[in-house]
Motif scaffolding. Sequence first.
Motif: not given
Lengths: 88, 115, 170
Positions: C4-6, C9-11, C35-37, C42-44
């Motif tokens: 999740i952390a990786t 951070v990357f997205s 929106f970034a957060v 969600v992506l994570a």
Amino acid sequence: MIEIANEMLIVGAALVVFIIVCLARVVLGKTIADRVVAVDTINTQLVAALVVLGAAFSQISFIDIAVIYAMLAFVSTLYIAKYLEDKA
Amino acid sequence: MIWAIYLLFGIGLAFQALGSVALHRFPDAYTRLHGATKCTTFGSIFIYLGVMLYGAILFMEGQTSYAGLVSHTFLVLVLIMVTNPTGAHAIARAAYRSGIKPKLLVVDELRGAGK
Amino acid sequence: MAVIATAFVFSMLFYLLLTAGSGNIGIWSLPELAFAVGFSAVLALVAKKIFTKLGITPTRKLLNPKRWALLLVYAVGPFLFSMAKANLDVAYRVVTGKIRPGIVKVETGLKSHLATTVLANSITLTPGTLTIDLDEKGNLYVHWIYVKSKKPRPEEVCGNFVKWAGRIAE
């Protein structure tokens, strides 16, 4: 303010000339691998041309397209390589 | 500053041209890959650096929307540097395994490796 | 947790890179930051789900800032230098047509996949060499455009890149 849009268009045009030189290799070919190499080269140069044209026209969306094009070109190269390998 | 941009574009174009010529100068797919991959990647890096410098100068002059030009071009640069050698490696391996023999070889350690 | 952390951070970095220059908090606007957060979170979670399903566990090395700093130093220092040398070398071979190609084996002794990837890509972009294949023991098979010796030591083919790749990703 610097005005070098015309020079950037010239850079883009030069890249198109190089792409045509590479296209000659796609047509002449000999083996499939030669053609794939040429297509890969064309992809790289096309991405560079898109970025330069995006800067020349101040259209950042051109560069978004370049990003997507680079990714898709990579995937298609891998796919063709896999096809070549499976065929053998 | 404008001369720095011209210089970067000039170096970039020279290496791109070299990459195109290499496709016609070398005898087989593997040596062509050498020329094409190295020269076009290196040439692309210089062209992108030129574009990034252009965007950075305009950004410094207060046109904030040009930060997008710099960051997007940086993204393309990283993508090209990662994907180009990987793609070249994939093509070389596929070509070797599909039975296209490199020409003029003086040594081939891969043939005996049971691949 | 590491997944999740990786992924987060990357997205997040990817989104911020794509929306730079949209406003004036730093160079981003407030909606874009929000929106970034949101998107990254969600992506994570989605990535966590997919990765668990496929059984992939990414290494923790990707989150180590020291390794990224080393990679940056490597990329603008020795790597860029030998890349320039490589291109002049290829230019010389294109003009004169002097080639003596061969496929040689390089015993790297690297264990991790990440380090082997870094090394293989470096080799492909540096003087006269192109990685063709690798085996399970981490040996690389390299197409060398001008063979100097038939059983080369790793230093002859790729300089001190083995050491760098080990330091960055091993």
